[in-house]
Design a protein around this motif. Structure first.
Motif, PDB file in Angstrom:
ATOM      1  N   SER A   4      32.618  19.570  -4.021  1.00 50.29           N
ATOM      2  CA  SER A   4      33.392  18.367  -3.701  1.00 50.29           C
ATOM      3  C   SER A   4      34.025  17.781  -4.952  1.00 50.29           C
ATOM      4  CB  SER A   4      32.476  17.307  -3.084  1.00 50.29           C
ATOM      5  OG  SER A   4      31.832  17.804  -1.953  1.00 50.29           O
ATOM      6  N   PRO A   5      35.114  17.024  -4.766  1.00 47.81           N
ATOM      7  CA  PRO A   5      35.693  16.320  -5.905  1.00 47.81           C
ATOM      8  C   PRO A   5      34.848  15.085  -6.233  1.00 47.81           C
ATOM      9  CG  PRO A   5      36.913  15.779  -3.929  1.00 47.81           C
ATOM     10  CD  PRO A   5      35.883  16.793  -3.538  1.00 47.81           C
ATOM     11  N   GLU A   6      34.619  14.853  -7.518  1.00 43.92           N
ATOM     12  CA  GLU A   6      33.852  13.678  -7.931  1.00 43.92           C
ATOM     13  C   GLU A   6      34.696  12.661  -8.681  1.00 43.92           C
ATOM     14  OE1 GLU A   6      30.296  14.790  -9.997  1.00 43.92           O
ATOM     15  OE2 GLU A   6      29.330  15.367  -8.114  1.00 43.92           O
ATOM     16  N   LYS A   7      35.735  13.134  -9.354  1.00 46.08           N
ATOM     17  CA  LYS A   7      36.591  12.254 -10.153  1.00 46.08           C
ATOM     18  C   LYS A   7      37.977  12.861 -10.195  1.00 46.08           C
ATOM     19  CE  LYS A   7      37.043  10.277 -14.775  1.00 46.08           C
ATOM     20  NZ  LYS A   7      36.503  10.257 -16.149  1.00 46.08           N
ATOM     21  N   VAL A   8      39.003  12.009 -10.173  1.00 47.29           N
ATOM     22  CA  VAL A   8      40.398  12.447 -10.227  1.00 47.29           C
ATOM     23  C   VAL A   8      41.116  11.613 -11.279  1.00 47.29           C
ATOM     24  CG1 VAL A   8      42.566  12.589  -8.938  1.00 47.29           C
ATOM     25  CG2 VAL A   8      40.403  13.124  -7.789  1.00 47.29           C
ATOM     26  N   TRP A   9      41.933  12.265 -12.094  1.00 45.52           N
ATOM     27  CA  TRP A   9      42.767  11.542 -13.052  1.00 45.52           C
ATOM     28  C   TRP A   9      44.028  12.350 -13.310  1.00 45.52           C
ATOM     29  CZ3 TRP A   9      38.532  14.345 -14.317  1.00 45.52           C
ATOM     30  CH2 TRP A   9      38.614  15.244 -15.364  1.00 45.52           C
ATOM     31  N   PHE A  10      44.952  11.726 -13.994  1.00 43.75           N
ATOM     32  CA  PHE A  10      46.268  12.312 -14.233  1.00 43.75           C
ATOM     33  C   PHE A  10      46.647  12.179 -15.692  1.00 43.75           C
ATOM     34  CE2 PHE A  10      46.021  10.673  -9.979  1.00 43.75           C
ATOM     35  CZ  PHE A  10      46.542  11.692  -9.206  1.00 43.75           C
ATOM     36  N   ASP A  11      47.407  13.147 -16.174  1.00 39.40           N
ATOM     37  CA  ASP A  11      48.130  12.951 -17.423  1.00 39.40           C
ATOM     38  C   ASP A  11      49.609  13.010 -17.048  1.00 39.40           C
ATOM     39  OD1 ASP A  11      48.913  15.689 -17.383  1.00 39.40           O
ATOM     40  OD2 ASP A  11      47.346  16.277 -18.802  1.00 39.40           O
ATOM     41  N   GLU A  12      50.467  13.119 -18.004  1.00 44.19           N
ATOM     42  CA  GLU A  12      51.900  13.064 -17.724  1.00 44.19           C
ATOM     43  C   GLU A  12      52.367  14.148 -16.746  1.00 44.19           C
ATOM     44  OE1 GLU A  12      55.956  13.501 -20.303  1.00 44.19           O
ATOM     45  OE2 GLU A  12      54.318  12.321 -21.173  1.00 44.19           O
ATOM     46  N   ASP A  13      51.763  15.321 -16.806  1.00 45.18           N
ATOM     47  CA  ASP A  13      52.245  16.458 -16.025  1.00 45.18           C
ATOM     48  C   ASP A  13      51.242  17.074 -15.046  1.00 45.18           C
ATOM     49  OD1 ASP A  13      54.794  16.534 -17.385  1.00 45.18           O
ATOM     50  OD2 ASP A  13      53.702  17.341 -19.107  1.00 45.18           O
ATOM     51  N   ASN A  14      49.988  16.609 -15.074  1.00 43.57           N
ATOM     52  CA  ASN A  14      48.943  17.307 -14.335  1.00 43.57           C
ATOM     53  C   ASN A  14      48.016  16.390 -13.549  1.00 43.57           C
ATOM     54  OD1 ASN A  14      49.287  20.137 -15.478  1.00 43.57           O
ATOM     55  ND2 ASN A  14      49.116  18.894 -17.331  1.00 43.57           N
ATOM     56  N   LEU A  15      47.453  16.957 -12.504  1.00 47.08           N
ATOM     57  CA  LEU A  15      46.358  16.385 -11.742  1.00 47.08           C
ATOM     58  C   LEU A  15      45.092  17.062 -12.253  1.00 47.08           C
ATOM     59  CD1 LEU A  15      44.929  15.201  -9.117  1.00 47.08           C
ATOM     60  CD2 LEU A  15      45.649  17.313  -8.004  1.00 47.08           C
ATOM     61  N   TRP A  16      44.049  16.293 -12.529  1.00 46.56           N
ATOM     62  CA  TRP A  16      42.774  16.826 -12.992  1.00 46.56           C
ATOM     63  C   TRP A  16      41.680  16.392 -12.026  1.00 46.56           C
ATOM     64  CZ3 TRP A  16      42.872  20.259 -16.791  1.00 46.56           C
ATOM     65  CH2 TRP A  16      43.994  20.271 -17.636  1.00 46.56           C
ATOM     66  N   VAL A  17      40.764  17.303 -11.726  1.00 41.58           N
ATOM     67  CA  VAL A  17      39.692  17.004 -10.786  1.00 41.58           C
ATOM     68  C   VAL A  17      38.375  17.523 -11.359  1.00 41.58           C
ATOM     69  CG1 VAL A  17      38.842  17.300  -8.429  1.00 41.58           C
ATOM     70  CG2 VAL A  17      41.312  17.269  -8.861  1.00 41.58           C
ATOM     71  N   LEU A  18      37.391  16.626 -11.444  1.00 40.09           N
ATOM     72  CA  LEU A  18      36.031  17.006 -11.804  1.00 40.09           C
ATOM     73  C   LEU A  18      35.320  17.360 -10.509  1.00 40.09           C
ATOM     74  CD1 LEU A  18      33.629  17.249 -13.785  1.00 40.09           C
ATOM     75  CD2 LEU A  18      33.185  14.820 -13.325  1.00 40.09           C
ATOM     76  N   LEU A  19      34.763  18.559 -10.441  1.00 40.14           N
ATOM     77  CA  LEU A  19      34.094  19.036  -9.242  1.00 40.14           C
ATOM     78  C   LEU A  19      32.583  18.832  -9.334  1.00 40.14           C
ATOM     79  CD1 LEU A  19      36.083  22.364  -8.786  1.00 40.14           C
ATOM     80  CD2 LEU A  19      36.480  20.166  -7.648  1.00 40.14           C
ATOM     81  N   SER A  20      31.951  18.794  -8.171  1.00 41.84           N
ATOM     82  CA  SER A  20      30.515  18.537  -8.105  1.00 41.84           C
ATOM     83  C   SER A  20      29.678  19.625  -8.770  1.00 41.84           C
ATOM     84  CB  SER A  20      30.077  18.353  -6.654  1.00 41.84           C
ATOM     85  OG  SER A  20      30.394  19.498  -5.879  1.00 41.84           O
ATOM     86  N   ASP A  21      30.244  20.803  -9.002  1.00 51.77           N
ATOM     87  CA  ASP A  21      29.504  21.875  -9.682  1.00 51.77           C
ATOM     88  C   ASP A  21      29.702  21.844 -11.195  1.00 51.77           C
ATOM     89  OD1 ASP A  21      32.063  22.881 -10.004  1.00 51.77           O
ATOM     90  OD2 ASP A  21      31.682  24.772  -8.974  1.00 51.77           O
ATOM     91  N   GLY A  22      30.387  20.803 -11.701  1.00 48.99           N
ATOM     92  CA  GLY A  22      30.562  20.622 -13.134  1.00 48.99           C
ATOM     93  C   GLY A  22      31.876  21.135 -13.697  1.00 48.99           C
ATOM     94  N   ARG A  23      32.625  21.900 -12.920  1.00 49.27           N
ATOM     95  CA  ARG A  23      33.919  22.398 -13.395  1.00 49.27           C
ATOM     96  C   ARG A  23      34.964  21.295 -13.342  1.00 49.27           C
ATOM     97  NH1 ARG A  23      34.976  27.574  -9.714  1.00 49.27           N
ATOM     98  NH2 ARG A  23      33.762  26.310  -8.266  1.00 49.27           N
ATOM     99  N   THR A  24      35.932  21.403 -14.235  1.00 46.72           N
ATOM    100  CA  THR A  24      37.126  20.558 -14.193  1.00 46.72           C
ATOM    101  C   THR A  24      38.299  21.491 -13.949  1.00 46.72           C
ATOM    102  OG1 THR A  24      36.189  18.958 -15.732  1.00 46.72           O
ATOM    103  CG2 THR A  24      38.588  18.953 -15.474  1.00 46.72           C
ATOM    104  N   ILE A  25      39.110  21.148 -12.958  1.00 46.60           N
ATOM    105  CA  ILE A  25      40.262  21.978 -12.627  1.00 46.60           C
ATOM    106  C   ILE A  25      41.524  21.136 -12.724  1.00 46.60           C
ATOM    107  CG2 ILE A  25      40.008  21.586 -10.146  1.00 46.60           C
ATOM    108  CD1 ILE A  25      40.962  24.560  -9.822  1.00 46.60           C
ATOM    109  N   GLY A  26      42.572  21.729 -13.229  1.00 43.52           N
ATOM    110  CA  GLY A  26      43.852  21.050 -13.347  1.00 43.52           C
ATOM    111  C   GLY A  26      44.926  21.789 -12.585  1.00 43.52           C
ATOM    112  N   ALA A  27      45.904  21.039 -12.107  1.00 50.99           N
ATOM    113  CA  ALA A  27      47.058  21.626 -11.420  1.00 50.99           C
ATOM    114  C   ALA A  27      48.288  20.821 -11.813  1.00 50.99           C
ATOM    115  CB  ALA A  27      46.866  21.589  -9.909  1.00 50.99           C
ATOM    116  N   PRO A  28      49.416  21.493 -12.011  1.00 52.67           N
ATOM    117  CA  PRO A  28      50.643  20.773 -12.371  1.00 52.67           C
ATOM    118  C   PRO A  28      51.117  19.893 -11.221  1.00 52.67           C
ATOM    119  CG  PRO A  28      51.080  23.128 -12.109  1.00 52.67           C
ATOM    120  CD  PRO A  28      49.622  22.938 -11.923  1.00 52.67           C
ATOM    121  N   LEU A  29      51.548  18.694 -11.545  1.00 49.33           N
ATOM    122  CA  LEU A  29      52.091  17.800 -10.521  1.00 49.33           C
ATOM    123  C   LEU A  29      53.302  18.415  -9.834  1.00 49.33           C
ATOM    124  CD1 LEU A  29      51.794  14.310 -12.247  1.00 49.33           C
ATOM    125  CD2 LEU A  29      50.436  15.194 -10.337  1.00 49.33           C
ATOM    126  N   ALA A  30      53.988  19.315 -10.522  1.00 54.73           N
ATOM    127  CA  ALA A  30      55.148  19.985  -9.924  1.00 54.73           C
ATOM    128  C   ALA A  30      54.769  20.757  -8.664  1.00 54.73           C
ATOM    129  CB  ALA A  30      55.800  20.918 -10.939  1.00 54.73           C
TER     130      ALA A  30
END
Length: 83
Positions: A4-30
């Protein structure tokens, strides 16, 4: 085990998600045109669920499964183009 997602944040170009298994995944807002066009305030108005992230005002839903699969917005699938 559900991831599950635990935290969400953004930088200028990306969506970042901290997952419940400890991974952080990023995806371009594009990948997500509604998020790309949203204001900073609109981006912060999301809800987390067991399976993903939802922006009611933007009519946007992003699943953890989709992020892990590297899929962006599926609203308008790419058309096959003749070579």
């Amino acid at each position: 085990m559900t991831i599950s997602p635990e935290k969400v944040w953004f930088d200028e170009d990306n969506l970042w998600v901290l997952l419940s298994d400890g991974r952080t995944i990023g995806a371009p807002l594009a990948w997500f045109p509604r998020l790309l066009r949203a204001s900073k305030e609109e981006l912060q108005e999301f809800e987390l669920s067991v399976h993903g992230i939802h922006w009611d005002n933007l009519d946007e839903d992003i699943s953890v499964k989709g992020l892990l699969s590297g899929r962006g917005d599926q609203t308008h699938p790419k058309r096959n183009r003749a070579a």
